[in-house]
Design a protein around this motif. Sequence first.
Motif, short mmCIF file in Angstrom:
data_model
loop_
_atom_site.label_atom_id
_atom_site.label_comp_id
_atom_site.label_asym_id
_atom_site.label_seq_id
_atom_site.Cartn_x
_atom_site.Cartn_y
_atom_site.Cartn_z
N GLU A 27 -14.80 27.46 2.75
CA GLU A 27 -14.63 27.04 4.30
C GLU A 27 -16.03 27.14 5.01
OE1 GLU A 27 -12.01 25.64 5.29
OE2 GLU A 27 -11.22 25.89 3.27
N ARG A 75 -11.50 17.37 15.31
CA ARG A 75 -10.73 18.66 15.14
C ARG A 75 -9.33 18.37 14.73
NH1 ARG A 75 -14.62 20.15 18.89
NH2 ARG A 75 -13.37 19.90 20.57
N VAL A 80 -8.93 17.05 11.41
CA VAL A 80 -8.83 17.90 10.31
C VAL A 80 -7.83 18.78 10.16
CG1 VAL A 80 -10.21 20.00 9.80
CG2 VAL A 80 -11.61 18.01 10.47
N LYS A 81 -7.07 19.43 11.28
CA LYS A 81 -6.05 20.26 11.46
C LYS A 81 -4.75 19.34 10.65
CE LYS A 81 -7.14 22.82 15.51
NZ LYS A 81 -6.84 23.03 16.88
N ARG A 123 -4.81 17.03 8.30
CA ARG A 123 -5.03 16.85 7.16
C ARG A 123 -4.91 17.85 6.49
NH1 ARG A 123 -10.20 12.39 7.35
NH2 ARG A 123 -9.24 10.75 8.21
N ARG A 124 -5.30 19.07 7.03
CA ARG A 124 -5.24 20.40 6.37
C ARG A 124 -3.87 20.71 5.91
NH1 ARG A 124 -9.78 24.43 8.52
NH2 ARG A 124 -11.57 23.53 7.40
N ALA A 138 -13.05 20.78 4.06
CA ALA A 138 -12.18 20.24 5.03
C ALA A 138 -12.40 18.52 4.86
CB ALA A 138 -12.59 20.78 6.41
N SER A 139 -11.27 18.02 5.17
CA SER A 139 -11.21 16.69 5.17
C SER A 139 -11.44 15.86 6.49
CB SER A 139 -9.87 16.25 4.71
OG SER A 139 -9.69 16.29 3.12
#
Length: 166
Positions: free
Chosen positions: A107, A143, A146-147, A149-150, A165-166
């Motif tokens: 990460e 941001r 990213v959240k 996609r995760r 991260a994507s």
Amino acid sequence: MSGANELQPTPEGALIKLARQARGMSPEVAADLTPVQIKGGRWRQIESGYDRKSPPKRSFAPALTLAHMAHTVGATPERLTEAGRDDAAAILREILRGEGEESVSPEVLTTREQQMLAEMVASAAEGFDLTPEQLDEAYARARQLVKERRASRVSGGGEAHPGRAS
């Protein structure tokens, strides 16, 4: 060899230029990110395949320099081999092998990766002529993406690159 042919980029120079442009980097930024000592002007010479002296003279990169340039812009050893530079491809494979042995948290971005990301964001912001406020809004949206996609990866909704991260 005719004068026109002498001014053509080498296959490895064309590869480096294409990979650098695909990442939105200038030769100066790429040179600064490369761990071997190289200046933007020399980077340009290697990409073009000649120096700009009068008369122009062919310019080739040593294998070590070319391998590090390729690494900086994300070109693969296979692409260097296709360009006829097996010597640089072998060095690049060793660079990549060494990175695979590093124990970096998946990460956490390396300093080099952080710098490359910052340069890409800055280039994009300039390209879109964003104000600082618009850039803050773009960061907030990034941001959020990213959240999302995760969360999607965790729920089995898609794949991403392992450890990034994507």
